[in-house]
Design a protein around this motif. Structure first.
Motif, PDB file in Angstrom:
ATOM      1  N   VAL A 145       0.855  -1.197   0.000  1.00  0.00           N
ATOM      2  CA  VAL A 145       0.000   0.000   0.000  1.00  0.00           C
ATOM      3  C   VAL A 145       0.888   1.242   0.000  1.00  0.00           C
ATOM      4  N   CYS A 146       0.830   1.991  -1.092  1.00  0.00           N
ATOM      5  CA  CYS A 146       1.681   3.189  -1.177  1.00  0.00           C
ATOM      6  C   CYS A 146       0.813   4.447  -1.198  1.00  0.00           C
ATOM      7  N   PRO A 147       1.257   5.490  -0.518  1.00  0.00           N
ATOM      8  CA  PRO A 147       0.489   6.737  -0.574  1.00  0.00           C
ATOM      9  C   PRO A 147       0.629   7.370  -1.954  1.00  0.00           C
ATOM     10  N   ALA A 148      -0.376   8.174  -2.340  1.00  0.00           N
ATOM     11  CA  ALA A 148      -0.377   8.769  -3.676  1.00  0.00           C
ATOM     12  C   ALA A 148       0.744   9.796  -3.838  1.00  0.00           C
ATOM     13  N   ASN A 149       1.066  10.492  -2.750  1.00  0.00           N
ATOM     14  CA  ASN A 149       2.069  11.555  -2.863  1.00  0.00           C
ATOM     15  C   ASN A 149       2.901  11.597  -1.569  1.00  0.00           C
ATOM     16  N   ILE A 150       4.113  11.090  -1.639  1.00  0.00           N
ATOM     17  CA  ILE A 150       4.925  10.966  -0.411  1.00  0.00           C
ATOM     18  C   ILE A 150       5.309  12.327   0.180  1.00  0.00           C
ATOM     19  N   PRO A 151       5.770  13.309  -0.623  1.00  0.00           N
ATOM     20  CA  PRO A 151       6.109  14.614  -0.001  1.00  0.00           C
ATOM     21  C   PRO A 151       4.915  15.237   0.742  1.00  0.00           C
ATOM     22  N   VAL A 152       3.713  15.133   0.169  1.00  0.00           N
ATOM     23  CA  VAL A 152       2.527  15.686   0.856  1.00  0.00           C
ATOM     24  C   VAL A 152       2.275  14.902   2.145  1.00  0.00           C
ATOM     25  N   LEU A 153       2.449  13.603   2.064  1.00  0.00           N
ATOM     26  CA  LEU A 153       2.243  12.773   3.273  1.00  0.00           C
ATOM     27  C   LEU A 153       3.219  13.191   4.378  1.00  0.00           C
ATOM     28  N   ILE A 154       4.493  13.341   4.005  1.00  0.00           N
ATOM     29  CA  ILE A 154       5.508  13.725   4.997  1.00  0.00           C
ATOM     30  C   ILE A 154       5.185  15.100   5.584  1.00  0.00           C
ATOM     31  N   ALA A 155       4.782  16.030   4.701  1.00  0.00           N
ATOM     32  CA  ALA A 155       4.444  17.387   5.175  1.00  0.00           C
ATOM     33  C   ALA A 155       3.283  17.332   6.159  1.00  0.00           C
ATOM     34  N   SER A 156       2.289  16.515   5.849  1.00  0.00           N
ATOM     35  CA  SER A 156       1.111  16.432   6.739  1.00  0.00           C
ATOM     36  C   SER A 156       1.490  15.787   8.073  1.00  0.00           C
ATOM     37  N   ILE A 157       2.362  14.804   8.026  1.00  0.00           N
ATOM     38  CA  ILE A 157       2.788  14.151   9.281  1.00  0.00           C
ATOM     39  C   ILE A 157       3.565  15.145  10.145  1.00  0.00           C
ATOM     40  N   LEU A 158       4.468  15.901   9.517  1.00  0.00           N
ATOM     41  CA  LEU A 158       5.257  16.885  10.285  1.00  0.00           C
ATOM     42  C   LEU A 158       4.349  17.931  10.926  1.00  0.00           C
TER      43      LEU A 158
END
Lengths: 249, 306
Positions: free
Chosen positions: A126-139
Motif C-alpha cells: 500500500v503506497c500513498p499517492a504523494n509521499i512529499p505531501v504525506l511527509i508534510a502532513s505528518i510533520l
C-alpha cells in the motif's frame, strides 16, 4: 542575531535529546502512544473488513495522533516530581525553550511511529499517492498534536497520571468524531460541527485522500486549517504553561 | 557582582519577601540566613530570574535579571535547594546536558567535566546512572553541574541540607576552595555555624525582611553582649533560692545545674551572688563554665528581636 538563534536551536535540541532519552521508553508513553492506538484499531478491525489501504490509513491517522501527543503531557509533571524542573530552569534558558524542546521530542516520536506504519504499508503493497505531501502532513500534524498534549500538562500537578487522564478524556472522543473510523458525511448531523473543530479531522482527511482517494475537503483547506490549529494551540499552550510552570517550583 | 534592590514578592495574601536589598562583591561569600520560611529561597529565585518580583530589581554583573534572564544566567551557576540531577541519565550525561545548555564547546565540556568529576570524587562513577548515587554524591554532582560553565557567581541554596557530617564537610571544603579560586558565592542556610564558618558577610532574613547584616564577627560584637554561666552544685537546690537572681537575669535550673545568662559586664556581680548562695546553703561547686554566646545564640536573639 544569527548566533543567538543558533544558540537557541542548540539548546532546544539538547533539551529535546534529553526528553527523547528519558521519556520515549517510559510506561505511559508506550501505553498511550503505541498500544492504545493499536488496540483501538484492532477493535475496529475485528468484525469489519476494510481494504488494506483503509486499514493502513486508519492506523496511520490514530497512531500519529496518539504518539505525538503522548509524551508532552507527561514531561512537566514528571520533572516536577523528580525535582529536576527548577534545576534545569535555573540555566540560561527560558520556559519557552524548555517547552519547544519537549514539543520537538514529542513531534519526532509521532513522526517515527508514523514512518514505521508507512513502511509496514509499503511492505504490504500500500503506497500513498504523494509521499512529499504525506511527509508534510505528518510533520505539521505532529507539531499540532504535541502542542495539544503539552496543553494538558499545564495543570500544575506533579502526578503524570493526572495529565494522561485529562489528555485521554479529550483524545478519545476526537477519534470517533474526526472521520478516522466513520467518514464525516456518515456522522449524525448534530455531531458534524464538532468534527470541524478537531485537528485530527483534517489530518485524517489528508491521509484518506492519499491512501484511498476519499476526502471531505481539498488538500489546501486541510493544510490551512491544520496550520491554524497548530498556531493557535502553540500560542495558547505556551502562554498557559508559562503561567502555571512557576507554580510547579 | 550581585545586587538586589527592594525585592518584594507575595503569594496570595502571604508576603514572602518584603523589600530585600543587598549587594555582593567579587570574590565574596555572602550568606543569607534565616529560619525555615523566612524568604531565603524566594529571594534567591528572584535574583536568579526564576521568579518575577512584584516590585524591585535584581542585577547579575550589571545585567537586569528580568529584562535579560538568559544573559544574566549565563554568568551564574545555581544549585537549588530542592533539586535533583536526571536520575536516569549517567553522571557524565547530566554534566554534558548542562554544558550544552550553556553552549560550551564539546572539547571544553570534556576537559572541564573530567576535571570537576575528579575534584569532586565522582570520576569513577561517571558512567553510573545518577539514581545509583548517594544523597551526598548527588549534591556533589549538582555542584559539578553548576560549575561546568565556570561561572563567576555561584548560588547555593541550602548546600548541606540533609547531608551526613562527612558529605557536609566535603561540600564546605569545596566551597572554601571555590572562594580561593576567586568565585563569588551566595549561599542560603539555616545552619548558623556553617554560615559563621564559611561566610565573609551574612544577612539575617526573617519574615521576608533583612533584619541584620554584617560580617559574622560584626554581628558577634553587636549582638553578642551576653554570656552564659553554668554552675554544677553537689546537691540539687530549691528553685526558690534562685529568685534573687531571677529578678535581674535569665536563670534556669535543672536539678544540680544552674544556668544564668547575663551581660558580660555583670559577670563579677553574678559570680558574687553565686558564691553567696553556695555559702548560705553549704553547697560545693563541682563544675563551672563561662561561655560567650555562640553565633547560633546571636542568630536566635536577632530573629526573636531581642
Amino acid at each position: 542575531m544569527v548566533a543567538c538563534i543558533s544558540d537557541y536551536l542548540k539548546k532546544i535540541w539538547a533539551l529535546s535529546i534529553k526528553d527523547m532519552r528519558l521519556y520515549y521508553f517510559k510506561g505511559p508513553t508506550i501505553v498511550m502512544g503505541v498500544f492504545m492506538p493499536m488496540f483501538l484499531w484492532l477493535a475496529f478491525m475485528i468484525g469489519s473488513s476494510p481494504s488494506i489501504g483503509s486499514a493502513v490509513a486508519m492506523l496511520l491517522s490514530i497512531s500519529s495522533f496518539f504518539a505525538a501527543s503522548s509524551i508532552t503531557p507527561v514531561i512537566l509533571p514528571w520533572e516536577t516530581r523528580q525535582k529536576t524542573l527548577e534545576m534545569i530552569l535555573a540555566r540560561p534558558i527560558t520556559i519557552e525553550l524548555v517547552l519547544m524542546g519537549t514539543c520537538l521530542a514529542s513531534m519526532l516520536y509521532g513522526v517515527f511511529i508514523s514512518l514505521v506504519i508507512i513502511a509496514i504499508g509499503i511492505f504490504l503493497g500500500v503506497c500513498p499517492a504523494n509521499i512529499p505531501v504525506l511527509i508534510a502532513s505528518i510533520l505539521l500534524s505532529s507539531i499540532c498534536y504535541s502542542f495539544m498534549g503539552l496543553l494538558f500538562s499545564a495543570i500544575p500537578s506533579d502526578v503524570p497520571a493526572d495529565a494522561v487522564l485529562l489528555s485521554s478524556v479529550v483524545r478519545m472522543p476526537l477519534i470517533f468524531i474526526s472521520g478516522v473510523f466513520v467518514p464525516i458525511n456518515r456522522l449524525p448531523i448534530l455531531m458534524r460541527p464538532l468534527s470541524y473543530v478537531s485537528p485530527l479531522t483534517y489530518y485524517a482527511d489528508i491521509i484518506n485522500d492519499l491512501y484511498i482517494g476519499r476526502s471531505a475537503f481539498s488538500l489546501g483547506i486541510d493544510f490551512l486549517v491544520l496550520l491554524l490549529f497548530t498556531i493557535i494551540l502553540g500560542i495558547f499552550t505556551i502562554e498557559t504553561n508559562r503561567r502555571t510552570i512557576i507554580k510547579r517550583l | 557582582m550581585v545586587e538586589a534592590i527592594g525585592l518584594y514578592k507575595s503569594f496570595g495574601s502571604v508576603e514572602a519577601v518584603r523589600g530585600v536589598s543587598f549587594s555582593v562583591s567579587r570574590g565574596e561569600i555572602f550568606g543569607l540566613l534565616g529560619p525555615n520560611g523566612a524568604g531565603k529561597t524566594t529571594t534567591i529565585r528572584m535574583i536568579t530570574g526564576l521568579l518575577r518580583p512584584d516590585r524591585g530589581r535584581a542585577f547579575i554583573m550589571g545585567i537586569d535579571v528580568h529584562r535579560n534572564p538568559i544573559g544574566a544566567r549565563s554568568h551564574i551557576g545555581v544549585v537549588p535547594e530542592v533539586s535533583n540531577p536526571y536520575v536516569d541519565l549517567s553522571v557524565w550525561d547530566n554534566l554534558v546536558l548542562i554544558g550544552k545548555l550553556y553552549c560550551i564547546p564539546k572539547e571544553t565540556i570534556i576537559e572541564r567535566g573530567k576535571f570537576l568529576l575528579e575534584e569532586l570524587g565522582l570520576y569513577d562513577r561517571r558512567s553510573s546512572k545518577a539514581k545509583t548515587l548517594s544523597k551526598g554524591m548527588r549534591r556533589r554532582l549538582l555542584l559539578a553541574m553548576a560549575l561546568i560553565s565556570d561561572p563567576e557567581i555561584l548560588f547555593l541554596d541550602e548546600p548541606t541540607s540533609g547531608l551526613d557530617v562527612f558529605s557536609a564537610r566535603k561540600i564546605r571544603s569545596m566551597i572554601m576552595g571555590l572562594r580561593r579560586n576567586g568565585k563569588t558565592i551566595v549561599l542560603t542556610t539555616h545552619n548558623i555555624d556553617e554560615a559563621g564558618m564559611l561566610c565573609d558577610r551574612v544577612a539575617i532574613i526573617n519574615k521576608g525582611k533583612i533584619i541584620a547584616e554584617g560580617t559574622p564577627d560584626d554581628l558577634r560584637i553587636r549582638y553578642g553582649k551576653y554570656i552564659e554561666i553554668k554552675v554544677l552544685f553537689d546537691n540539687s537546690i530549691d528553685s526558690s533560692v534562685l529568685n534573687e537572681l531571677r529578678d535581674h537575669y535569665n536563670v534556669t535550673c535543672d536539678e544540680k545545674w544552674v544556668t544564668i545568662i547575663c551581660e558580660k559586664n555583670e559577670l563579677d556581680e553574678v559570680l558574687d551572688k553565686i558564691m553567696n548562695i553556695k555559702h548560705r546553703l553549704g553547697l560545693r561547686i563541682k563544675d563551672l563554665h563561662i561561655e560567650s554566646q555562640s553565633f547560633e545564640d546571636i542568630f536566635v536573639r536577632i530573629v526573636r528581636g531581642e
